[in-house]
Design a protein around this motif. Structure first.
Motif, PDB file in Angstrom:
ATOM      1  N   ILE A   1      13.762   4.348  -5.667  1.00 55.70           N
ATOM      2  CA  ILE A   1      12.309   4.535  -5.674  1.00 55.70           C
ATOM      3  C   ILE A   1      11.832   4.501  -4.231  1.00 55.70           C
ATOM      4  CG2 ILE A   1      10.080   3.544  -6.375  1.00 55.70           C
ATOM      5  CD1 ILE A   1      11.578   2.163  -8.697  1.00 55.70           C
ATOM      6  N   ALA A   2      11.056   5.507  -3.840  1.00 52.96           N
ATOM      7  CA  ALA A   2      10.455   5.482  -2.500  1.00 52.96           C
ATOM      8  C   ALA A   2       9.010   5.020  -2.651  1.00 52.96           C
ATOM      9  CB  ALA A   2      10.498   6.870  -1.887  1.00 52.96           C
ATOM     10  N   THR A   3       8.586   4.075  -1.822  1.00 52.57           N
ATOM     11  CA  THR A   3       7.203   3.630  -1.887  1.00 52.57           C
ATOM     12  C   THR A   3       6.487   3.987  -0.593  1.00 52.57           C
ATOM     13  OG1 THR A   3       7.392   1.438  -0.868  1.00 52.57           O
ATOM     14  CG2 THR A   3       8.028   1.612  -3.179  1.00 52.57           C
ATOM     15  N   GLY A   4       5.186   4.273  -0.701  1.00 49.73           N
ATOM     16  CA  GLY A   4       4.393   4.564   0.492  1.00 49.73           C
ATOM     17  C   GLY A   4       3.431   5.705   0.268  1.00 49.73           C
ATOM     18  N   SER A   5       2.160   5.447   0.530  1.00 51.83           N
ATOM     19  CA  SER A   5       1.139   6.488   0.341  1.00 51.83           C
ATOM     20  C   SER A   5       1.268   7.591   1.373  1.00 51.83           C
ATOM     21  CB  SER A   5      -0.255   5.864   0.447  1.00 51.83           C
ATOM     22  OG  SER A   5      -0.403   4.864  -0.536  1.00 51.83           O
ATOM     23  N   GLU A   6       2.042   7.347   2.410  1.00 53.87           N
ATOM     24  CA  GLU A   6       2.194   8.356   3.466  1.00 53.87           C
ATOM     25  C   GLU A   6       3.245   9.401   3.134  1.00 53.87           C
ATOM     26  OE1 GLU A   6       3.521   5.446   3.379  1.00 53.87           O
ATOM     27  OE2 GLU A   6       5.255   5.192   4.701  1.00 53.87           O
ATOM     28  N   LEU A   7       3.908   9.272   1.984  1.00 54.29           N
ATOM     29  CA  LEU A   7       5.067  10.135   1.717  1.00 54.29           C
ATOM     30  C   LEU A   7       4.684  11.449   1.047  1.00 54.29           C
ATOM     31  CD1 LEU A   7       7.632   7.475   0.466  1.00 54.29           C
ATOM     32  CD2 LEU A   7       7.365   8.416   2.771  1.00 54.29           C
TER      33      LEU A   7
ATOM     34  N   ASP B   1      -0.317  -5.197   5.030  1.00 53.68           N
ATOM     35  CA  ASP B   1      -1.237  -5.407   3.910  1.00 53.68           C
ATOM     36  C   ASP B   1      -0.878  -4.544   2.707  1.00 53.68           C
ATOM     37  OD1 ASP B   1      -2.359  -6.906   5.843  1.00 53.68           O
ATOM     38  OD2 ASP B   1      -4.137  -5.649   6.146  1.00 53.68           O
ATOM     39  N   TYR B   2      -0.080  -3.493   2.925  1.00 59.87           N
ATOM     40  CA  TYR B   2       0.261  -2.600   1.822  1.00 59.87           C
ATOM     41  C   TYR B   2       1.705  -2.806   1.372  1.00 59.87           C
ATOM     42  CZ  TYR B   2      -4.057  -0.460   3.289  1.00 59.87           C
ATOM     43  OH  TYR B   2      -5.363  -0.248   3.620  1.00 59.87           O
TER      44      TYR B   2
ATOM     45  N   GLY C   1     -11.864  -1.363  11.993  1.00 59.68           N
ATOM     46  CA  GLY C   1     -11.453  -0.703  10.759  1.00 59.68           C
ATOM     47  C   GLY C   1      -9.972  -0.908  10.522  1.00 59.68           C
ATOM     48  N   GLU C   2      -9.448  -0.291   9.476  1.00 59.39           N
ATOM     49  CA  GLU C   2      -8.011  -0.393   9.242  1.00 59.39           C
ATOM     50  C   GLU C   2      -7.463   0.909   8.665  1.00 59.39           C
ATOM     51  OE1 GLU C   2      -7.442  -3.693   6.483  1.00 59.39           O
ATOM     52  OE2 GLU C   2      -6.590  -2.273   5.058  1.00 59.39           O
ATOM     53  N   ILE C   3      -6.209   1.165   8.984  1.00 63.74           N
ATOM     54  CA  ILE C   3      -5.556   2.381   8.507  1.00 63.74           C
ATOM     55  C   ILE C   3      -4.220   2.018   7.895  1.00 63.74           C
ATOM     56  CG2 ILE C   3      -5.436   4.793   9.250  1.00 63.74           C
ATOM     57  CD1 ILE C   3      -5.254   3.691  12.140  1.00 63.74           C
ATOM     58  N   GLY C   4      -4.027   2.419   6.666  1.00 61.33           N
ATOM     59  CA  GLY C   4      -2.706   2.287   6.061  1.00 61.33           C
ATOM     60  C   GLY C   4      -1.866   3.472   6.472  1.00 61.33           C
ATOM     61  N   ALA C   5      -0.560   3.367   6.264  1.00 60.33           N
ATOM     62  CA  ALA C   5       0.301   4.515   6.512  1.00 60.33           C
ATOM     63  C   ALA C   5      -0.175   5.632   5.597  1.00 60.33           C
ATOM     64  CB  ALA C   5       1.753   4.150   6.229  1.00 60.33           C
ATOM     65  N   GLY C   6      -0.298   6.823   6.123  1.00 60.58           N
ATOM     66  CA  GLY C   6      -0.702   7.958   5.311  1.00 60.58           C
ATOM     67  C   GLY C   6      -2.185   8.260   5.377  1.00 60.58           C
ATOM     68  N   SER C   7      -2.981   7.313   5.834  1.00 65.28           N
ATOM     69  CA  SER C   7      -4.408   7.632   5.974  1.00 65.28           C
ATOM     70  C   SER C   7      -4.739   7.761   7.461  1.00 65.28           C
ATOM     71  CB  SER C   7      -5.281   6.580   5.287  1.00 65.28           C
ATOM     72  OG  SER C   7      -4.963   5.282   5.712  1.00 65.28           O
ATOM     73  N   VAL C   8      -5.912   8.288   7.738  1.00 64.78           N
ATOM     74  CA  VAL C   8      -6.282   8.621   9.114  1.00 64.78           C
ATOM     75  C   VAL C   8      -7.625   7.975   9.437  1.00 64.78           C
ATOM     76  CG1 VAL C   8      -6.908  10.523  10.656  1.00 64.78           C
ATOM     77  CG2 VAL C   8      -4.978  10.773   9.092  1.00 64.78           C
ATOM     78  N   TYR C   9      -7.740   7.379  10.608  1.00 66.73           N
ATOM     79  CA  TYR C   9      -8.987   6.736  11.046  1.00 66.73           C
ATOM     80  C   TYR C   9      -9.902   7.829  11.592  1.00 66.73           C
ATOM     81  CZ  TYR C   9     -11.894   3.311  13.554  1.00 66.73           C
ATOM     82  OH  TYR C   9     -12.924   2.536  14.017  1.00 66.73           O
ATOM     83  N   PRO C  10     -11.120   7.898  11.072  1.00 69.69           N
ATOM     84  CA  PRO C  10     -11.954   9.077  11.386  1.00 69.69           C
ATOM     85  C   PRO C  10     -12.745   8.969  12.688  1.00 69.69           C
ATOM     86  CG  PRO C  10     -12.999   7.736   9.684  1.00 69.69           C
ATOM     87  CD  PRO C  10     -11.779   7.013  10.073  1.00 69.69           C
ATOM     88  N   HIS C  11     -12.716   7.820  13.363  1.00 70.90           N
ATOM     89  CA  HIS C  11     -13.545   7.648  14.559  1.00 70.90           C
ATOM     90  C   HIS C  11     -12.705   7.646  15.821  1.00 70.90           C
ATOM     91  CE1 HIS C  11     -16.432   6.555  11.528  1.00 70.90           C
ATOM     92  NE2 HIS C  11     -15.665   5.531  11.145  1.00 70.90           N
TER      93      HIS C  11
ATOM     94  N   ALA D   1       1.682   4.475  10.695  1.00 70.82           N
ATOM     95  CA  ALA D   1       0.381   5.151  10.672  1.00 70.82           C
ATOM     96  C   ALA D   1       0.084   5.829  12.018  1.00 70.82           C
ATOM     97  CB  ALA D   1      -0.718   4.154  10.335  1.00 70.82           C
ATOM     98  N   ALA D   2      -0.719   6.863  11.957  1.00 71.66           N
ATOM     99  CA  ALA D   2      -1.095   7.621  13.157  1.00 71.66           C
ATOM    100  C   ALA D   2      -2.022   6.770  14.040  1.00 71.66           C
ATOM    101  CB  ALA D   2      -1.790   8.904  12.752  1.00 71.66           C
TER     102      ALA D   2
END
Lengths: 427, 427
Positions: free
Chosen positions: A188-194, A262-263, B79-89, B103-104
C-alpha cells in the motif's frame, strides 16, 4: 512538538523482526516450472552417478592386460553397444567391444580406447582393431558413483533452483519438485502527493514510484506481491485499506506515513489495530524512520516514503523474512569485503548504506563505488545499484581505498547473519 | 574411421554464431509485470526530479535572511502545506510555513528548519517558532533536477528491469512498459539411453537431465523454452522432430548426437535439412563437440549430451544470442579477474572452463574455487557453480594463487565481448 523516538542499531532491529519469520507451506510443482523456486526438502541422490562404470568417449572397451605384452595389440571387435543398450556377454582375451559415449562398460572389460586412436581392419569377415600403446586398468573409465553417491544431499532445503539444481532434480527422479510456497506480500502506498504513473504531473505532486518498486522487490525476493493501491493521507481510508490488506496477505508493506509529520498516520493506525510496534527508529541512513509492527503474528513493514529509504528498508527487513519463511538458511543480503571507491569524509552518527556498484579490478580485487546521487529521496541511484556500502556510524569518516563491508543486492546468495563485526573506519 | 574435425578457438566460434543474432520484436506490458523483462527502448526522464524545490524533512520553510541578524529569530507560522498541496502565497519577512517531507517550497522561502530544532509558541492566537541558529540560502532543500534532469537517459535499451528500474519507469510515466519480446527456444534431447525423470533406472540408461537443465537455462537467459521431448537415436524420428521444432520456434537446441559416434545423427540431419554448419569442433573443454548450424537465419545449437558440456555450451553460445536478440549490448557472460583457488598443473591444448564458485575474501579480494567433480559428464558440480574459470590452452598448467580470467554465470550483468586477451599461464 515532534514525538521523540529512540533509534536502535540495525542488527537489533532486524533480529526483532526475524522472531516473527515462520516457515510456510510447501507445494509440488512440475520440474519444468521449477526454475526460480526454492527447495522445500533436501535434494538427495537416489542412486550413484554414474549408476554404472561407463565410457566417457566413443571408442572400444578393451581388457587392459591385452595391451601390456605385444604392441600393436590386435583385438577382435566382438560386438557393439550404443548408449542405453547393454552388452550381454563377458569379455574374452583379445576381444574389444565398440562402445559409445555414456554406455555401460561390459563385464570383464576394464579400459576404453578412443576411436581416434585405433586402426580398424576386416579379415575373414571379422572386424579387428589395432591398439598401438598399452593401457592400464581403469584408463578412460567413468566410475560408478564418481560424480555423486547414493544418499548424498546435493542441495539443501531452502536452495534456490537454478539450472544446475534442475539438472540434479531430473537426475534423481524429481518429475515433481517440492518447493516452498511463495508468501503473499501486500503493498500500500500512502500520501496525498502521489500520482499514478500514467497521470500528468501536477504542482507539488510526484508519481508513485515506491509501490511499483516494491512489487519488483517482492518478486525478486521470491514472494507474490498483492497491490492494494495508493491511499491519500486520511486516517480512515488508510485504516480501512490496511485492515483489509492485513487479512488478505501473509505480510504487509506500506510506504510513507511513518515519520513524525502531521500527516503521518501509521503510528496511530498501529495503535488502533492493536499492533505491537517492534521499533520505529533505526540508527541508519537512509531509512531511519523505518517502523515494523506485528499483529497476531503478521508483520507490518512501515517503510519510508523516500525511494532510497524504502528500497533499503525492504532489502534489510522484509527480504530476510520472506526468504526465511521459504526455508532459506541464508536469508539476509550477502556480506562481502570490498575496497571503498570514494571518500566519505564527513562522520555520521548513524550507519550509512550507500547505494553502489561493484567493480571487479585487476589482480582479483573488488571495489564498491557509489552509484550517483545518494540522498534518501534519490530514485536514480537505485537503478544502478547492486551493492550497499556499509559505513558504520561514528566520529570518523571513510576514505577511498579503505576496506569496508558491503551487502550484495539482487542475487540469490545470502548471509546467515551479516550484522556483526562490521568494519568501522580505522583512521 | 572417425570423421576428422578441425577445432576453432572459442572466440571465433562465438563470433560466427553472433552474426545470426538479430534483434527481435517489442511488446507493451503493464508496469506491475515488468520485473525481469528487458527494456525495448531507452528510458528517458520526462521531467526533472525533483520537479520542484522541495523539503527533505518535516519542518518549517523559512527565509534564511530572517535568521542572519538576531537570534533566536522569532517567525510567524503563516500556514502549512502537506505533501501534495501547494501554498498559494509568497513569503513575507519573518514568516515561516509548516512543511511536510516532500512538499514544494513556497515562493520566496529558501531554507528549511527541521521540526526537532524549533520551539513553538502561541501568542494572541497566532503561532510562532523560535529558530536558534542561522541558516543560509538553500539549507535543507532538495533542488529541482538534483536527482535527474529532463531528457536524461536513465537506463538504456536492453537494460534488465530490476526494482530500481521499475521505480524509474513509474517516476517517468511508464504505466505500460516497452519490453523486448522473449524469443522462443526449442529443446530436444536425443539419445536412446535417456529415461524420463519419473522412470525407474534401467541397466545402461540414465535419466534425461539436460533437457530440464536447458529449460531452466533458457528461462534464466530471459527467453521462453518450448520442450519437444526426447527422441531415441533414430535418424527419421530425430529428423522429423527437429524439422517441426525449427518451424515452431525462433531457435533450437538439441543435446546429444553431435559427436562422431555411430549413433550421432545430428551431422546427417544438418545435411538433410540443408543447414549451414558454422562449426563442429571448438578448442574448449568441456564441450569440444559443440556444433552450431544455421538454416534460413535460424540457429540450431547442437550441444553435447554430457551435462557439464551441455551447460557450458548453452551459456557460451546460446545465451548471448538470446540476449542480443532482446537488445542487450552486453550479451556475453561477464568476465572478471579472480584469484585461482586450486592447482591445475597439467597442461591442456584446449581452453578449459572449470565450473567454480566465487569467494570474496578479506581486503576486497575475489577468488574462484573449482566446484567439486569437474569432468564434462559431471552434473553435481553445476548446482554449486556461479563462475567458469577460464584456463587458456597451452603447454603450461596453472597454480593456485595466480590471477586468471573468470566468467560470471547466472547474473544479469554481462560483457560486450569477453573473448580477447584472456590471461594465459605466466609460469
Amino acid at each position: 512538538m515532534a514525538e521523540k523516538r529512540t533509534p536502535i542499531p540495525i542488527g537489533e532491529a532486524v533480529s526483532r523482526v526475524m522472531e516473527y519469520a515462520e516457515e510456510g507451506a510447501a507445494a509440488l510443482i512440475p520440474i519444468e516450472e521449477s526454475f526460480g523456486r526454492v527447495l522445500a526438502e533436501d535434494l538427495t541422490a537416489d542412486h550413484d552417478v554414474p549408476a554404472f562404470d561407463r565410457s566417457p568417449y566413443d571408442g572400444f572397451a578393451i581388457r587392459a592386460e591385452d595391451t601390456q605384452s605385444k604392441l600393436p595389440a590386435v583385438l577382435e571387435v566382438a560386438g557393439e553397444i550404443g548408449a542405453g543398450s547393454v552388452y550381454p556377454h563377458t569379455a574374452k582375451p583379445d576381444q574389444a567391444v565398440r562402445i559409445m559415449t555414456g554406455a555401460a562398460i561390459p563385464e570383464g572389460f576394464d579400459a576404453v580406447v578412443m576411436i581416434e586412436l585405433v586402426k580398424e581392419h576386416t579379415k575373414n569377415e571379422k572386424k579387428y582393431i589395432e591398439v598401438s600403446r598399452s593401457y592400464s586398468k581403469g584408463d578412460n573409465l567413468s566410475f560408478r558413483g564418481e560424480d555423486a553417491k547414493k544418499g548424498q544431499i546435493l542441495a539443501g532445503k531452502g536452495t534456490f533452483v537454478d539450472p544446475g539444481v534442475t539438472a540434479l532434480l531430473a537426475t534423481f527422479g524429481y518429475q515433481e519438485v517440492p518447493v516452498a510456497s511463495r508468501p503473499s506480500v501486500g503493498v500500500i502506498a500512502t500520501g496525498s502527493e502521489l500520482l499514478d504513473p500514467e497521470a500528468p504531473l501536477e504542482p507539488g505532486k510526484i508519481r508513485n514510484s515506491n509501490a511499483y518498486m516494491l512489487l519488483s522487490q517482492i518478486r525478486r525476493a521470491g514472494a507474490d506481491p498483492v497491490y492494494f493501491g495508493k491511499v491519500a493521507d486520511d486516517f480512515e481510508a488508510c485504516f480501512q485499506t490496511i485492515s483489509r490488506a492485513l487479512k488478505e496477505t501473509d505480510m504487509l508493506i506500506t510506504t510513507g506515513g511513518v515519520s513524525v509529520g502531521d500527516y503521518d498516520y501509521l503510528p496511530d493506525i498501529y495503535k488502533n489495530l492493536g499492533a505491537n510496534v517492534l521499533f520505529n527508529k533505526v540508527a541508519m541512513r537512509p531509512g531511519s524512520v523505518t517502523t515494523v509492527a506485528e499483529k497476531d503474528g503478521k508483520l507490518l513493514f512501515g517503510l519510508s516514503g523516500n525511494p532510497s529509504a524504502c528500497y533499503v528498508g525492504f532489502e534489510l527487513f522484509a527480504r530476510p523474512v520472506i526468504r526465511r519463511t521459504m526455508g532459506n538458511p541464508f536469508p539476509h543480503l550477502k556480506r562481502i569485503k570490498a575496497i571503498l571507491g570514494a571518500d566519505f569524509k564527513k562522520a555520521n552518527p548513524f550507519t550509512r548504506l550507500v547505494r553502489g556498484r561493484l567493480k571487479y579490478g585487476e589482480g582479483g580485487t573488488v571495489s564498491a563505488v557509489p552509484a550517483g546521487f545518494n540522498k534518501s529521496s534519490s530514485v536514480s541511484s537505485l537503478a544502478a545499484a547492486d551493492v550497499f556500502i556499509l559505513l558504520p556510524g561514528g566520529t570518523r569518516g571513510y576514505e577511498k581505498g579503505m576496506t569496508v563491508d558491503a551487502l550484495l543486492v539482487g542475487g540469490e546468495t545470502g548471509s546467515g547473519w551479516p550484522w556483526e563485526n562490521i568494519l568501522p573506519s580505522y583512521r
